[in-house]
Design an enzyme around this catalytic site. Structure first.
Site, PDB file in Angstrom:
ATOM      1  N   ASP A   1       8.635  -1.167 -12.694  1.00 22.93           N
ATOM      2  CA  ASP A   1       7.300  -1.737 -12.770  1.00 22.93           C
ATOM      3  C   ASP A   1       6.450  -1.154 -11.472  1.00 22.93           C
ATOM      4  OD1 ASP A   1       8.787  -2.760 -10.503  1.00 22.93           O
ATOM      5  OD2 ASP A   1       8.260  -4.989 -10.963  1.00 22.93           O
ATOM      6  N   HIS A   2       6.992  -0.628 -10.357  1.00 22.09           N
ATOM      7  CA  HIS A   2       6.191  -0.311  -9.383  1.00 22.09           C
ATOM      8  C   HIS A   2       5.659   1.224  -9.499  1.00 22.09           C
ATOM      9  CE1 HIS A   2       7.458  -3.809  -7.503  1.00 22.09           C
ATOM     10  NE2 HIS A   2       6.989  -3.580  -6.235  1.00 22.09           N
TER      11      HIS A   2
ATOM     12  N   ASP B   1      12.985  -7.678  -3.169  1.00 20.23           N
ATOM     13  CA  ASP B   1      11.428  -7.473  -3.256  1.00 20.23           C
ATOM     14  C   ASP B   1      11.165  -8.807  -2.764  1.00 20.23           C
ATOM     15  OD1 ASP B   1       8.966  -5.985  -5.271  1.00 20.23           O
ATOM     16  OD2 ASP B   1       8.539  -8.167  -4.270  1.00 20.23           O
TER      17      ASP B   1
ATOM     18  N   ARG C   1      -1.222  -9.684  -1.645  1.00 18.09           N
ATOM     19  CA  ARG C   1      -1.611  -8.710  -0.231  1.00 18.09           C
ATOM     20  C   ARG C   1      -2.710  -8.188  -0.278  1.00 18.09           C
ATOM     21  NH1 ARG C   1       4.471  -7.125   0.266  1.00 18.09           N
ATOM     22  NH2 ARG C   1       5.142  -9.047   0.786  1.00 18.09           N
TER      23      ARG C   1
ATOM     24  N   SER D   1       6.830  -6.336   3.104  1.00 18.63           N
ATOM     25  CA  SER D   1       7.729  -6.188   2.089  1.00 18.63           C
ATOM     26  C   SER D   1       9.404  -6.318   2.385  1.00 18.63           C
ATOM     27  CB  SER D   1       7.687  -4.982   1.439  1.00 18.63           C
ATOM     28  OG  SER D   1       8.093  -3.882   1.623  1.00 18.63           O
TER      29      SER D   1
ATOM     30  N   ARG E   1      11.166  -3.635   1.668  1.00 18.20           N
ATOM     31  CA  ARG E   1      11.533  -2.076   1.480  1.00 18.20           C
ATOM     32  C   ARG E   1      12.468  -1.763   2.882  1.00 18.20           C
ATOM     33  NH1 ARG E   1       5.372  -0.482   1.966  1.00 18.20           N
ATOM     34  NH2 ARG E   1       5.320  -2.133   0.473  1.00 18.20           N
TER      35      ARG E   1
END
Ligand code: MIC
Ligand code: SF4
Length: 753
Positions: free
Chosen positions: A95-96, A160, A448, A643, A645
């Site tokens: 999706d990203h 996520d 965000r 996030s 990440r």
């Protein structure tokens, strides 16, 4: 039938006895959060009471979800764990990595070509290890999880930070770094400090222009981006039960923006309705049998002040729509104050773009309420003043809203319908003219709005609000338009006014979809081959990090003293850099390029202590690494906010940074640093931040005695030879210290420990 219904039934079989036991051990009625936590202990039946904010506890989550931008690193690590299959149900969602430019069809085709290598990698690893794979275009991870996998009383983790969205269905769903996911996928426990609990009592009822989004925008305004750190937020009250399940999802989703570990709601009728509408009557049937265990004990909600560490009360009947921003999601302005605030702060009034979508707000209800405004604009003869874009949350939503005429209604207003994916929310937006860097305003329904996030332009003022407010503001073209009180001029110059938005919570004709985009894994994946081309610029197999040499770190250089907000977007930018998420060396070229250097207030410009020149952060760090010189990074409050990440931790690790010393950390980032074998430290005395100078050399004096609860002593030697001794706190427990010693947590798993 729901996916993994057998697993769900098994979980439900164990809940009553475990919760009863926990209640006995704790000696009082339990909140929902406590019930779910105690029902998911790694040890099974609870045997002791835990202290909030103190005890590290091992949990056994029911499932794992990963999205493409983080799954690459997670799966690259999982491949080292030496397992044949994932130990708990796991899914991967693409999706990203889909750029929003002209519209869904073309954009998706481009993504499928450009990121083919990555999607193929994720699909084949999923196939091999028993992971459900959701193809590009299927939708946004959290929307798909809510539609298919979330279940009341369950516990899941996801790579996520917005995994928390599943709290809308009464789960404890928690965002983690890939290394944490690898633990659970490998059949190990997952560790979390027992959270404290914030109760939010919602009285009254949403009405008119207010939406669930306004609840969380208000909570963010109250608690700030740090206020939820280390806490689970539990919502309850008549205002909670009277709102839709997807609305609850929105509220939980943005709990990530206040740093909360997660947020949740007790099982209620809205969840029954949603589960049934999404084809999961079997989950309702199973949940109904233990319904009392899927919400707090009645005494808790009757006297919440005795059970929560902090209590907030919001009267929904009085709540106003909020518009939060710019640059931070906790700067809240009620719509009635926007005229004043915007003028005072010189925010550009003209709205250039309105964007609806993201995992936060892309439900059927969101779309239908926004469309009700769009339809009114058409009827009233108003041409929208700003451009419009939407990203449906899933193919199921897109298909259903198309069937129900909503896509056509949006398109009548010239709306661009982008792919069912993150798109502009994660900077995957080829916005025309953004490179000019002009000061401008956009409004969106995302979560965000950090600087540069959506379009890379630091001068874009992004404001977060509900989908219906996005529609109203974009149509009026003004940030300070208050649809509750203000009139608009239509194309004939007549004064007109919007009626409040309305929309169906769920499609009256039911959800429908032709191809949801799911690919089930092979039953036996042992013959599936996963190939990574050694020349690839997108994917790189991982090399284990080196273990600690047992010595004090000495002669380290200060790489950067970051000033002010330093989110994971500043440490490892997304947008165009997303394409390197599977290639550690390449993505390391973005390390800290967005962080502001406290000494010159510039980004990506730090003094190279070897040459005295100012250069880009990654370039300087690569020179230290080449010269065998360790380095440290210093930061401000809530460092690593945002996030999950783990690139933000792996990049400094890969480039030879040894420690990150800050005033305070965001939870996920702190854990990510620990997992990757870094030293995550906080100033014992925050004011010591000011003592750190640009040319400092740092010596650790007692790292050889690294132990839980014991401060570390760092000597900062300044250019003039003077020294400051700075004490650092840390939160490492014994096993986390082992990660540091081994070079990373993964090194321990790979060694079978
Ligand atoms: C985000 O919203 O920033 C992301 C992209 O979804 C991240 C994950 C990531 O960095 O890939 C998140 O929120 O965890
Ligand atoms: Fe995607 Fe944005 Fe949600 Fe992150 S916050 S998962 S980028 S839609």
């Amino acid at each position: 039938m729901a996916f993994d219904i057998d697993m769900i039934r098994k979980v439900y079989d164990t809940i009553p006895a475990r919760v009863d036991k926990a209640r006995e051990l704790v000696g009082r009625p339990l909140t929902l959060s406590e019930k779910i936590l105690y029902a998911h202990l790694w040890e099974g039946m609870p045997s002791k009471k835990f202290t909030r904010s103190k005890d590290y506890v091992d949990f056994a989550p029911d499932r794992v979800a990963c999205q493409d931008a983080t799954a690459q690193m997670a799966l690259l690590q999982f491949m080292h764990a030496g397992k044949e299959k994932v130990a708990v149900p796991t899914t991967v969602h693409c999706d990203h990595l889909i750029l929003a430019k002209v519209g869904a069809e073309k954009d998706l085709a481009v993504a499928n070509t450009q990121s083919k290598e990555v999607f193929d990698f994720l699909s084949s690893v999923s196939n091999k290890y028993g992971i459900g794979f959701w193809k590009p275009g299927s939708g946004i991870i959290h929307q798909i999880v809510l539609e298919n996998y979330a279940f009341p009383g369950g516990m899941m983790i996801g790579t996520d930070s917005h995994t928390v969205n599943a709290g809308g269905l009464g789960m404890l769903a928690i965002g983690v770094g890939g290394a944490d996911a690898v633990d659970v996928m490998s059949g190990m426990s997952w560790e979390l400090k027992f959270p404290k609990l914030i109760g939010v009592k919602l009285t009254g009822k949403l009405n008119g222009w207010t939406a669930p989004k306004d609840v969380i925008l208000k909570v963010a305004d109250i608690l700030t981006v740090k206020g939820g750190t280390g806490a689970i937020v539990e919502y309850f009250g008549e205002g909670a039960t009277s709102m839709s399940c997807t609305g609850k999802g929105t509220i939980c989703n943005m709990g990530a923006e206040i740093g909360a570990t997660t947020s949740t709601f007790g099982y209620d009728d809205s969840m029954r309705r949603y589960l049934t509408a999404t084809g999961r009557a079997d989950v309702v049937e199973a949940a109904d049998k233990i319904a009392d265990y899927l919400t707090a004990d009645a005494e808790v909600y009757a006297n919440p002040e005795h059970y929560f560490d902090q209590l907030i009360e919001i009267n929904l009947s009085e709540l106003e729509p909020y518009i939060n921003g710019p640059f931070t999601p906790d700067r809240g302005t009620p719509v009635s104050k926007m005229k004043e605030e915007a003028a005072k702060n010189d925010w550009p009034i003209k709205v250039e773009w309105g964007l609806i979508g993201s995992c936060t707000n892309s439900s059927y209800e969101d779309m239908s309420r926004a469309v009700s405004i769009v339809n009114q604009a058409v009827e009233l003869g108003i041409t929208p003043k700003a451009e419009f874009g939407i990203n449906p949350g899933s193919e199921q939503i897109r298909y259903t809203i198309e069937r129900d005429g909503m896509i056509a209604a949006f398109e009548k207003m010239g709306t661009k319908v982008f792919t069912n994916a993150c798109g502009p929310c994660i900077g995957q937006w080829d916005r025309e003219g953004a490179d000019k860097g002009e000061k401008n305003t956009i409004v969106h329904s995302f979560n965000r709005n950090f600087s540069k996030r959506a379009d890379g332009n630091p001068n874009t003022h992004a404001f977060v609000t509900s989908p219906e407010m996005v529609a109203a503001l974009a149509i009026s073209g003004r940030l300070d338009f208050n649809p509750i009180t203000d009139k608009l001029l239509n194309d004939n110059g007549e004064e007109v006014m919007f009626k409040p938005p309305f929309g169906d919570e769920l499609p009256t004709k039911g959800f429908e979809v032709e191809d949801p985009g799911f690919q089930a894994p092979a039953t036996d994946g042992s013959s599936v081959n996963v190939v990574v081309n050694p020349d690839s610029s997108r994917l790189q197999l991982l090399e284990p990090f080196q273990p600690w040499n047992g010595q004090n770190i000495t002669g380290a250089k200060l790489l950067i003293k970051a000033f002010g907000k330093c989110t994971t977007d500043h440490i490892s930018m997304a947008g165009p850099w997303l394409r390197f998420r599977g290639h550690l060396d390449n993505i390391s070229n973005n390390m800290l390029i967005g962080a502001e250097n406290a000494f010159n207030n510039k980004t990506n410009s730090v003094k190279n202590q070897l040459t005295g020149e100012y250069q880009e952060v990654p370039a300087v760090q690569r020179q230290y690494k080449a010269a065998g010189i360790p380095s440290i990074v210093v930061g401000d409050q809530n460092y690593g906010e945002g996030s999950s990440r783990e690139h933000a931790a792996m990049e400094p690790r890969h480039l030879g940074v040894k420690a990150v010393l800050v005033k305070s950390f965001a939870r996920i980032h702190e854990t990510n640093l620990k997992k990757q074998g870094m030293l995550a430290l906080t100033f014992a005395n925050e004011a010591d931040y000011d003592k750190i100078q640009e040319d400092d050399t740092i010596n650790f004096l007692d790292l050889t005695e690294f132990a839980p609860g014991k401060q570390l002593t760092l000597e900062f030697v300044h250019a003039d030879g003077s020294k400051d001794i700075i004490m650092a706190n840390h939160t490492y427990n014994d096993s986390q210290i082992e990660w540091f010693k081994a070079g990373s947590a993964l090194n321990l798993i790979a060694a079978g420990k």
